[in-house]
Motif scaffolding. Structure first.
Motif, PDB file in Angstrom:
ATOM      1  N   ALA A 160      23.068  -4.107  -5.218  1.00 22.75           N
ATOM      2  CA  ALA A 160      22.171  -4.306  -4.074  1.00 22.75           C
ATOM      3  C   ALA A 160      21.156  -3.164  -3.997  1.00 22.75           C
ATOM      4  O   ALA A 160      19.970  -3.399  -3.725  1.00 22.75           O
ATOM      5  N   GLN A 161      21.600  -1.946  -4.284  1.00 26.45           N
ATOM      6  CA  GLN A 161      20.691  -0.799  -4.291  1.00 26.45           C
ATOM      7  C   GLN A 161      19.637  -0.969  -5.382  1.00 26.45           C
ATOM      8  O   GLN A 161      18.450  -0.711  -5.166  1.00 26.45           O
ATOM      9  N   GLU A 162      20.077  -1.425  -6.552  1.00 26.91           N
ATOM     10  CA  GLU A 162      19.150  -1.660  -7.668  1.00 26.91           C
ATOM     11  C   GLU A 162      18.128  -2.740  -7.300  1.00 26.91           C
ATOM     12  O   GLU A 162      16.951  -2.646  -7.642  1.00 26.91           O
ATOM     13  N   VAL A 163      18.587  -3.765  -6.582  1.00 27.43           N
ATOM     14  CA  VAL A 163      17.685  -4.844  -6.135  1.00 27.43           C
ATOM     15  C   VAL A 163      16.613  -4.276  -5.219  1.00 27.43           C
ATOM     16  O   VAL A 163      15.422  -4.566  -5.377  1.00 27.43           O
ATOM     17  N   LEU A 164      17.016  -3.455  -4.257  1.00 27.57           N
ATOM     18  CA  LEU A 164      16.057  -2.877  -3.312  1.00 27.57           C
ATOM     19  C   LEU A 164      15.038  -1.990  -4.029  1.00 27.57           C
ATOM     20  O   LEU A 164      13.841  -2.029  -3.725  1.00 27.57           O
ATOM     21  N   VAL A 165      15.503  -1.215  -5.004  1.00 25.99           N
ATOM     22  CA  VAL A 165      14.593  -0.370  -5.780  1.00 25.99           C
ATOM     23  C   VAL A 165      13.602  -1.249  -6.540  1.00 25.99           C
ATOM     24  O   VAL A 165      12.395  -0.979  -6.554  1.00 25.99           O
ATOM     25  N   LYS A 166      14.117  -2.314  -7.158  1.00 23.60           N
ATOM     26  CA  LYS A 166      13.251  -3.198  -7.943  1.00 23.60           C
ATOM     27  C   LYS A 166      12.228  -3.896  -7.043  1.00 23.60           C
ATOM     28  O   LYS A 166      11.062  -4.022  -7.410  1.00 23.60           O
ATOM     29  N   ILE A 167      12.650  -4.331  -5.861  1.00 24.56           N
ATOM     30  CA  ILE A 167      11.719  -4.978  -4.930  1.00 24.56           C
ATOM     31  C   ILE A 167      10.641  -3.976  -4.507  1.00 24.56           C
ATOM     32  O   ILE A 167       9.454  -4.302  -4.484  1.00 24.56           O
ATOM     33  N   PHE A 168      11.064  -2.756  -4.190  1.00 20.16           N
ATOM     34  CA  PHE A 168      10.109  -1.729  -3.767  1.00 20.16           C
ATOM     35  C   PHE A 168       9.087  -1.435  -4.865  1.00 20.16           C
ATOM     36  O   PHE A 168       7.889  -1.360  -4.621  1.00 20.16           O
ATOM     37  N   LYS A 169       9.583  -1.281  -6.107  1.00 20.65           N
ATOM     38  CA  LYS A 169       8.693  -0.956  -7.229  1.00 20.65           C
ATOM     39  C   LYS A 169       7.757  -2.105  -7.589  1.00 20.65           C
ATOM     40  O   LYS A 169       6.669  -1.878  -8.097  1.00 20.65           O
ATOM     41  N   ASN A 170       8.222  -3.334  -7.342  1.00 18.62           N
ATOM     42  CA  ASN A 170       7.455  -4.505  -7.790  1.00 18.62           C
ATOM     43  C   ASN A 170       6.813  -5.303  -6.663  1.00 18.62           C
ATOM     44  O   ASN A 170       6.333  -6.415  -6.898  1.00 18.62           O
TER      45      ASN A 170
ATOM     46  N   GLN B  80       0.824  -1.206   0.000  1.00 16.45           N
ATOM     47  CA  GLN B  80       0.000   0.000   0.000  1.00 16.45           C
ATOM     48  C   GLN B  80       0.865   1.266   0.000  1.00 16.45           C
ATOM     49  O   GLN B  80       0.355   2.375   0.088  1.00 16.45           O
ATOM     50  N   GLY B  81       2.185   1.077  -0.091  1.00 18.36           N
ATOM     51  CA  GLY B  81       3.096   2.218  -0.208  1.00 18.36           C
ATOM     52  C   GLY B  81       3.695   2.707   1.084  1.00 18.36           C
ATOM     53  O   GLY B  81       4.285   3.796   1.122  1.00 18.36           O
ATOM     54  N   ASN B  82       3.599   1.935   2.161  1.00 15.53           N
ATOM     55  CA  ASN B  82       4.151   2.338   3.451  1.00 15.53           C
ATOM     56  C   ASN B  82       5.660   2.073   3.471  1.00 15.53           C
ATOM     57  O   ASN B  82       6.090   0.920   3.541  1.00 15.53           O
ATOM     58  N   PRO B  83       6.505   3.140   3.433  1.00 11.65           N
ATOM     59  CA  PRO B  83       7.953   2.946   3.393  1.00 11.65           C
ATOM     60  C   PRO B  83       8.530   2.358   4.683  1.00 11.65           C
ATOM     61  O   PRO B  83       9.520   1.631   4.650  1.00 11.65           O
ATOM     62  N   VAL B  84       7.924   2.654   5.815  1.00 10.59           N
ATOM     63  CA  VAL B  84       8.405   2.106   7.092  1.00 10.59           C
ATOM     64  C   VAL B  84       8.199   0.595   7.122  1.00 10.59           C
ATOM     65  O   VAL B  84       9.082  -0.163   7.528  1.00 10.59           O
ATOM     66  N   ALA B  85       7.046   0.150   6.668  1.00 11.51           N
ATOM     67  CA  ALA B  85       6.764  -1.289   6.606  1.00 11.51           C
ATOM     68  C   ALA B  85       7.748  -1.968   5.657  1.00 11.51           C
ATOM     69  O   ALA B  85       8.258  -3.058   5.946  1.00 11.51           O
ATOM     70  N   PHE B  86       8.030  -1.310   4.521  1.00 11.83           N
ATOM     71  CA  PHE B  86       8.980  -1.880   3.559  1.00 11.83           C
ATOM     72  C   PHE B  86      10.360  -2.030   4.202  1.00 11.83           C
ATOM     73  O   PHE B  86      11.002  -3.074   4.062  1.00 11.83           O
ATOM     74  N   GLU B  87      10.821  -1.000   4.901  1.00 12.38           N
ATOM     75  CA  GLU B  87      12.136  -1.056   5.562  1.00 12.38           C
ATOM     76  C   GLU B  87      12.196  -2.194   6.579  1.00 12.38           C
ATOM     77  O   GLU B  87      13.190  -2.912   6.646  1.00 12.38           O
ATOM     78  N   GLN B  88      11.146  -2.337   7.370  1.00 13.66           N
ATOM     79  CA  GLN B  88      11.115  -3.421   8.360  1.00 13.66           C
ATOM     80  C   GLN B  88      11.120  -4.785   7.674  1.00 13.66           C
ATOM     81  O   GLN B  88      11.787  -5.715   8.120  1.00 13.66           O
ATOM     82  N   LEU B  89      10.398  -4.878   6.590  1.00 15.45           N
ATOM     83  CA  LEU B  89      10.261  -6.126   5.851  1.00 15.45           C
ATOM     84  C   LEU B  89      11.587  -6.551   5.223  1.00 15.45           C
ATOM     85  O   LEU B  89      11.950  -7.724   5.222  1.00 15.45           O
ATOM     86  N   ILE B  90      12.330  -5.596   4.729  1.00 17.93           N
ATOM     87  CA  ILE B  90      13.540  -5.888   3.966  1.00 17.93           C
ATOM     88  C   ILE B  90      14.790  -5.947   4.851  1.00 17.93           C
ATOM     89  O   ILE B  90      15.826  -6.483   4.440  1.00 17.93           O
ATOM     90  N   ALA B  91      14.707  -5.433   6.078  1.00 17.62           N
ATOM     91  CA  ALA B  91      15.881  -5.292   6.949  1.00 17.62           C
ATOM     92  C   ALA B  91      16.675  -6.586   7.133  1.00 17.62           C
ATOM     93  O   ALA B  91      17.902  -6.586   7.025  1.00 17.62           O
ATOM     94  N   GLU B  92      15.982  -7.683   7.391  1.00 17.68           N
ATOM     95  CA  GLU B  92      16.703  -8.936   7.663  1.00 17.68           C
ATOM     96  C   GLU B  92      17.299  -9.554   6.405  1.00 17.68           C
ATOM     97  O   GLU B  92      18.099 -10.480   6.486  1.00 17.68           O
TER      98      GLU B  92
END
Length: 197
Positions: A48-58, A13-25
């Motif tokens: 790795a930065q490109e991967v994170l962007v791609k995961i966020f976008k997709n 739903q676009g929540n960046p905090v949730a995304f950060e928590q989800l991806i942290a581990e």
């Protein structure tokens, strides 16, 4: 797992905090995959930065058909291999390369004041040789070596990440290891201590 599901829904739903928590581990493993594919930390950091962007976008494309981590590592390996192809098409220049000027050629001199013990140098030589050998493998073989031998994923997890059967994974790993051994044995003098017949 309920927490993860909620975080996924919030991230979708676009929540960046949730995304950060989800991806942290997963960030360390994503970087490690990128490093093994790139062979150096600078390109790995970019990958790795490109991967994170791609995961966020997709992230909306994640439907829950597999574990979230499996989906992440599939995105990571595919993105890193795509980036590696892009880097090879557009190579960068080394600081070791001489520069031509009107007065003649000059080369950059960068002082390295780090300690260089023999054991550390030997380990680095082996690590570099293995990374170079891995880089020479085909994409499918590179993926399975990175995921199995360097990241420690199970055959089942790799099969899910690569979207193929466990039998295919085992076969590719066997062929990839055999290919790696041949590449490394080309210089047996240097690696005589590391390989047993």
């Amino acid at each position: 797992m309920e927490d993860e599901k909620q975080l996924i829904q919030q991230a979708q739903q676009g929540n960046p905090v949730a995304f950060e928590q989800l991806i942290a581990e997963h960030q360390k493993r994503i970087f490690s995959i990128a490093y093994r594919i790139a062979g150096n930390s600078d390109d790995a950091a970019d990958m790795a930065q490109e991967v994170l962007v791609k995961i966020f976008k997709n992230i909306n494309k994640f439907k829950g058909d597999s574990k979230f981590s499996t989906w992440i590592y599939r995105v990571a390996t595919n993105t890193c291999l795509d980036e590696l192809k892009r880097i090879r098409r557009h190579p960068s220049y080394s600081l070791d390369q001489e520069i031509d000027t009107e007065e003649g050629s000059i080369s950059a001199e960068i002082e390295d004041d780090a300690p260089t013990p023999e054991e550390s140098a030997e380990r680095k030589a082996v690590r570099d040789a293995v990374n170079i050998a891995i880089a020479r493998l085909g994409d499918d073989h590179k993926k399975v070596i990175v995921l199995r031998d360097l990241q420690g994923f199970s055959y089942e997890e790799i099969a899910k990440i690569m979207n193929c059967s466990e039998g295919t994974v085992k076969s590719r790993i066997s062929r990839a290891r055999s290919q790696l051994k041949k590449i490394l044995q080309q210089d047996r003098e240097l690696f005589a201590d590391y390989f047993v017949k």
